[in-house]
Design a protein around this motif. Structure first.
Motif, short mmCIF file in Angstrom:
data_model
loop_
_atom_site.label_atom_id
_atom_site.label_comp_id
_atom_site.label_asym_id
_atom_site.label_seq_id
_atom_site.Cartn_x
_atom_site.Cartn_y
_atom_site.Cartn_z
N ASP A 125 -9.05 -2.08 -6.21
CA ASP A 125 -9.08 -3.53 -6.00
C ASP A 125 -8.13 -3.90 -4.87
OD1 ASP A 125 -7.76 -6.40 -7.01
OD2 ASP A 125 -9.91 -6.23 -7.36
N ARG A 126 -8.41 -5.00 -4.20
CA ARG A 126 -7.53 -5.45 -3.11
C ARG A 126 -6.12 -5.76 -3.62
NH1 ARG A 126 -7.07 -11.00 -3.84
NH2 ARG A 126 -8.74 -11.74 -5.19
N SER A 127 -6.00 -6.18 -4.88
CA SER A 127 -4.70 -6.59 -5.40
C SER A 127 -3.69 -5.45 -5.43
CB SER A 127 -4.86 -7.17 -6.81
OG SER A 127 -5.27 -6.18 -7.73
N ILE A 128 -4.17 -4.20 -5.42
CA ILE A 128 -3.26 -3.05 -5.41
C ILE A 128 -3.43 -2.24 -4.11
CG2 ILE A 128 -3.20 -2.90 -7.92
CD1 ILE A 128 -5.14 -0.51 -7.74
N SER A 129 -3.87 -2.91 -3.06
CA SER A 129 -4.17 -2.21 -1.80
C SER A 129 -3.35 -2.72 -0.63
CB SER A 129 -5.67 -2.33 -1.48
OG SER A 129 -6.46 -1.76 -2.50
N ALA A 130 -2.17 -3.28 -0.92
CA ALA A 130 -1.33 -3.86 0.13
C ALA A 130 -0.24 -2.90 0.59
CB ALA A 130 -0.71 -5.16 -0.38
N TYR A 131 -0.41 -1.61 0.38
CA TYR A 131 0.64 -0.63 0.66
C TYR A 131 0.90 -0.43 2.14
CZ TYR A 131 -3.86 1.72 -0.14
OH TYR A 131 -5.19 2.03 -0.18
N SER A 132 0.02 -0.88 3.01
CA SER A 132 0.24 -0.74 4.45
C SER A 132 0.98 -1.93 5.05
CB SER A 132 -1.10 -0.57 5.18
OG SER A 132 -1.87 -1.77 5.07
N VAL A 133 1.25 -2.95 4.26
CA VAL A 133 1.72 -4.23 4.80
C VAL A 133 3.11 -4.15 5.42
CG1 VAL A 133 2.44 -6.58 4.17
CG2 VAL A 133 0.26 -5.66 3.31
N ALA A 134 4.09 -3.58 4.72
CA ALA A 134 5.48 -3.67 5.16
C ALA A 134 5.71 -3.16 6.59
CB ALA A 134 6.39 -2.96 4.16
N PRO A 135 5.29 -1.93 6.93
CA PRO A 135 5.54 -1.47 8.30
C PRO A 135 4.74 -2.23 9.35
CG PRO A 135 4.27 0.16 7.08
CD PRO A 135 4.72 -0.86 6.09
N GLN A 136 3.53 -2.67 9.01
CA GLN A 136 2.75 -3.45 9.97
C GLN A 136 3.39 -4.81 10.20
OE1 GLN A 136 0.36 -2.23 11.79
NE2 GLN A 136 0.37 -0.27 10.68
N HIS A 137 3.87 -5.44 9.14
CA HIS A 137 4.55 -6.72 9.26
C HIS A 137 5.81 -6.57 10.11
CE1 HIS A 137 7.37 -9.90 7.74
NE2 HIS A 137 6.31 -10.64 8.01
N LYS A 138 6.57 -5.51 9.89
CA LYS A 138 7.77 -5.26 10.68
C LYS A 138 7.44 -5.09 12.16
CE LYS A 138 11.89 -2.32 10.91
NZ LYS A 138 12.61 -1.17 10.29
N ALA A 139 6.26 -4.53 12.44
CA ALA A 139 5.81 -4.34 13.82
C ALA A 139 5.25 -5.61 14.43
CB ALA A 139 4.77 -3.23 13.88
N GLY A 140 5.19 -6.70 13.65
CA GLY A 140 4.70 -7.97 14.17
C GLY A 140 3.22 -8.19 13.99
N HIS A 141 2.64 -7.53 12.99
CA HIS A 141 1.20 -7.62 12.77
C HIS A 141 0.89 -8.32 11.45
CE1 HIS A 141 1.17 -3.64 15.23
NE2 HIS A 141 1.27 -4.70 16.02
N VAL A 142 -0.06 -9.23 11.48
CA VAL A 142 -0.61 -9.83 10.27
C VAL A 142 -1.52 -8.81 9.60
CG1 VAL A 142 -2.07 -11.69 9.36
CG2 VAL A 142 -0.48 -12.14 11.25
#
Length: 333
Positions: A125-142
């Motif tokens: 499910d998408r609700s448990i699929s946010a594991y890529s967010v932190a490093p992408q957010h740190k790099a300035g990516h939505v």
């Protein structure tokens, strides 16, 4: 086409294929005959398409249980640390929603990374699929995580159409924000769903914001669903051979792909993925090149299996994380 060199090299260099591609891929010791599986019995097919059985980290049940626990924990933590807009509807069904991370504090022109989860179109499910967010957010990516209805509630064709709706909604949103680029990634069945976007000229011709799609990342993907017909994975899908052929990216190449041939393609698969997943990945990369795709890269990820290949997307220094960041920044791989 290129095959990425040492997965943990700091230079992220590529080896160009200067001789026959088919022979080069064979040199990687992966069987390339696409119909070899047709002579296998049902148990061998089942084993070849059961990725948890091929992990070297532990028993299959442990690998699956560990994966769900880990991605759930990481996704829960991310939602506490990064601003997010959850449950954004793109259709009328319950599963037709996506989550967006980081849009509120990042610049309007920030690149957008879109992720489609796997689960053989019937699990996760998408609700448990946010594991890529932190490093992408740190790099300035939505980051946008797409959800979809699962089989058997809907058929595979309907799921493919759902992804088209979701991607169109996100591309429109990105265009209105003034985003510099969009990259779509999918894992396993999610990679299949991402790839099918490349094989529907009707959707492409109706999509006014397709030019924002800069790249695609296919992670341990399923590009031919025909071998699944006689496996338990097909019980919820109920695919016959004709339907499976029509819904397989590897079998849907056509002459009308001009609008997508310049979208960068990165295909990765784990060293400890099943041989069939490695075969499908390499065969699809070869087919893209033959179809005239201008920028195709393929990489076998050392020592990784079907699950930790995406679990590690939470890590800033993970080679695939860095490659995705490069794609989003529109720099050369």
């Amino acid at each position: 086409m290129a095959i990425l060199a040492d997965g943990y090299s700091s230079k992220l260099s590529f080896y160009k294929l200067k001789t026959d591609v088919f022979q080069q891929l064979r040199s990687l010791h992966f069987t390339m005959e696409p119909e070899e599986w047709s002579s296998w019995d049902k148990q061998k097919l089942e084993d070849e398409y059961s990725p948890s059985k091929w992990s070297l980290r532990g028993p299959a049940d442990w690998v699956l249980d560990h994966h769900v626990k880990l991605v759930t924990q990481v996704s829960t933590q991310v939602k506490q640390e990064v601003s997010c807009q959850l449950d954004i509807s793109y259709g009328i069904r319950q599963g037709e929603k996506f989550d967006i991370f980081g849009a509120e504090e990042l610049p309007k022109d920030a690149p957008v990374f879109v992720y489609i989860h796997g689960g053989y179109w019937q699990a996760l499910d998408r609700s448990i699929s946010a594991y890529s967010v932190a490093p992408q957010h740190k790099a300035g990516h939505v980051v946008a995580i797409i959800g979809y209805e699962l089989a058997p509630k809907v058929c595979l064709k309907e799921i493919i159409l759902e992804i088209q709706l979701a991607v169109s909604a996100i591309l429109k949103w990105a265009a209105e924000r003034g985003s510099r680029s969009v990259v779509i990634a999918g894992h396993s069945a999610g990679s299949h769903l991402a790839a099918m976007l490349l094989h529907d000229s009707e959707w492409q011709n109706k999509e006014p914001n397709l030019n924002f799609l800069h790249g695609m990342v296919h992670i341990s993907g399923v590009f031919d669903v025909v071998p699944l017909i006689d496996t338990t994975m097909n019980i919820p899908l109920q695919l016959d051979r004709d339907a499976a052929k029509s819904l397989s990216p590897l079998r849907c190449f056509s002459q009308s792909m001009e609008r997508v041939r310049n979208i960068k393609q990165l295909l990765v698969v784990g060293e400890n993925d099943p041989p069939e997943f490695k075969r499908q990945t390499l065969t699809y990369a070869q087919a893209q090149m033959r179809a005239g795709f201008t920028d195709v890269h393929c990489k076998v990820m050392d020592k990784l299996d079907h699950f930790d290949i995406v679990e590690k997307l939470q890590e800033e220094e993970y080679v695939l994380t860095r490659l995705i960041i490069q794609l989003l920044s529109c720099t050369q791989l």
